[in-house]
Motif scaffolding. Structure first.
Motif, short mmCIF file in Angstrom:
data_model
loop_
_atom_site.label_atom_id
_atom_site.label_comp_id
_atom_site.label_asym_id
_atom_site.label_seq_id
_atom_site.Cartn_x
_atom_site.Cartn_y
_atom_site.Cartn_z
N TYR A 187 8.96 52.70 -25.17
CA TYR A 187 10.40 52.54 -25.28
C TYR A 187 11.03 53.49 -26.32
CZ TYR A 187 10.44 48.61 -22.09
OH TYR A 187 10.33 47.83 -20.95
N VAL A 188 10.29 53.83 -27.36
CA VAL A 188 10.82 54.72 -28.39
C VAL A 188 10.39 56.16 -28.12
CG1 VAL A 188 10.85 55.25 -30.86
CG2 VAL A 188 10.91 52.87 -30.09
N ASP A 189 9.08 56.41 -28.08
CA ASP A 189 8.59 57.79 -28.01
C ASP A 189 8.86 58.44 -26.66
OD1 ASP A 189 7.70 57.34 -30.56
OD2 ASP A 189 5.63 56.94 -29.98
N THR A 190 8.86 57.66 -25.58
CA THR A 190 9.08 58.24 -24.25
C THR A 190 10.51 58.07 -23.77
OG1 THR A 190 6.75 57.90 -23.63
CG2 THR A 190 8.32 58.22 -21.84
N LEU A 191 11.02 56.82 -23.75
CA LEU A 191 12.37 56.62 -23.22
C LEU A 191 13.44 57.19 -24.13
CD1 LEU A 191 12.54 53.10 -21.56
CD2 LEU A 191 11.70 55.27 -20.66
N GLY A 192 13.26 57.08 -25.45
CA GLY A 192 14.25 57.62 -26.35
C GLY A 192 15.15 56.61 -27.02
N LEU A 231 16.31 61.89 -18.99
CA LEU A 231 15.26 60.86 -19.03
C LEU A 231 14.22 61.11 -17.94
CD1 LEU A 231 13.99 58.31 -20.09
CD2 LEU A 231 15.61 56.98 -18.72
N ALA A 232 14.66 61.51 -16.76
CA ALA A 232 13.72 61.82 -15.69
C ALA A 232 12.75 62.91 -16.13
CB ALA A 232 14.48 62.26 -14.43
N ASP A 233 13.25 63.91 -16.85
CA ASP A 233 12.38 64.98 -17.37
C ASP A 233 11.37 64.42 -18.36
OD1 ASP A 233 13.72 66.86 -15.85
OD2 ASP A 233 15.02 67.53 -17.50
N ARG A 234 11.81 63.54 -19.26
CA ARG A 234 10.89 62.97 -20.25
C ARG A 234 9.80 62.15 -19.57
NH1 ARG A 234 15.74 62.10 -23.10
NH2 ARG A 234 15.72 59.83 -22.94
N LEU A 235 10.18 61.37 -18.56
CA LEU A 235 9.18 60.57 -17.84
C LEU A 235 8.18 61.48 -17.13
CD1 LEU A 235 11.33 57.69 -16.27
CD2 LEU A 235 9.93 57.62 -18.33
N ARG A 236 8.67 62.56 -16.55
CA ARG A 236 7.77 63.47 -15.83
C ARG A 236 6.77 64.11 -16.79
NH1 ARG A 236 11.39 65.86 -13.37
NH2 ARG A 236 11.75 67.62 -14.76
N VAL A 237 7.25 64.55 -17.96
CA VAL A 237 6.36 65.15 -18.96
C VAL A 237 5.32 64.14 -19.43
CG1 VAL A 237 6.29 66.06 -21.32
CG2 VAL A 237 8.04 66.87 -19.73
#
Length: 290
Positions: A194-199, A257-263
């Protein structure tokens, strides 16, 4: 904070959207959300009903199709927190909820940033009814907001804040989903997601057993705890939490957010204006343009 790190945060204007619950007995649950919580049907879709105030949907009750109620120690919903604009509006709903089913009341607390009253709906889903104290009175220790759980006697609260005007105007008083609190298997994995990935930004912890996160300096938009569910694995398909909606201002926020999830290697379904995905415990989340 650098501009680069800002790109990895959810937008400060984020708000919580509708919480969907899978229910076994639609009439029982509908009666509770209408008569105990003073919500109105504001939309209907695919056999499900959206309940809210002033046309704004807050809770979506969807038929559970023979699913079972989850066990106490499973991951899923801890509570949906409905935020009221003033103490009188909160007191009116506390009064109708307590009168409708006194045994559904499970506690209250002064959290320093808010005043909260806790109930359980007929199928075991937790509900928090609360009022935020003015932000200028919140205390911060660095990036952590100072919260506590101090006594808040409900009878005294009603004596001080309940009025005939508030009761008669209950359904005309706005409300929103202020935050959503989940049961998870462990706090560190929740923080990683929730913090490091979602932001989200971490705003508080609780003795290593709970995590509070937000966007834009709110005390918390979401929380995760292991009080009942330490070590819980991915959820079964059960009654209870179906989906949490998070609302953001623009399609660019969804795309970032889609980019962060993909990475991060997390699967998602992206349709431009909304993004659907699951957390490590299979709690379903949807981020959508408000």
């Amino acid at each position: 904070m650098t501009a680069a790190s800002n790109q990895d945060l959810l937008p400060a204007e984020l708000t919580m959207g509708t919480v969907m619950l899978k229910v076994g007995d639609m009439k029982l649950m509908s009666d509770y959300y209408q008569n105990a919580l003073g919500l109105d049907v504001v939309a209907e879709q695919d056999g499900g009903l959206y309940y809210g105030r002033l046309g704004k949907p807050l809770v979506h009750l969807a038929p559970g199709g023979g699913l079972q109620i989850p066990g106490r120690g499973e991951a899923g919903l801890f509570h949906t927190a409905l935020l009221f604009q003033d103490r009188a509006a909160l007191a009116a709903t506390i009064a109708t909820a307590a009168q409708y089913e006194p045994r559904a009341f499970v506690g209250s607390a002064d959290h320093l940033v808010s005043e909260a009253f806790y109930f359980t709906d007929p199928e075991g889903n937790g509900i928090e009814l609360y009022y935020d104290k003015p932000r200028e009175g919140w205390e911060w220790n660095g990036s952590s907001v100072v919260m506590d759980s101090l006594p808040l006697p409900p009878q005294r609260y009603l004596q001080e804040h309940l009025s005939e005007e508030a009761v008669s105007g209950q359904r005309a008083a706005g409300a929103g989903v202020g935050h959503v609190h989940l049961q998870v298997g462990d706090v560190q994995t929740a923080q990683d997601f929730y913090v490091d990935t979602l932001g989200f930004e971490r705003t508080a912890g609780w003795h290593g057993q709970a995590l509070f996160v937000s966007a834009g300096g709110y005390h918390h938009h979401m929380a995760m705890n292991v009080w009942n569910s330490r070590g819980a694995g991915p959820r079964r398909d059960t009654l209870g939490l179906g989906e949490v909606v998070i609302e953001v201002p623009s399609g660019d926020d969804v795309g970032a957010l889609a980019d962060r999830l993909r990475v991060a290697g997390i699967g998602s379904h992206h349709t431009g204006r909304e993004l659907r995905f699951e957390d490590p415990w299979r709690n379903r989340l949807r981020v959508a343009v408000r």
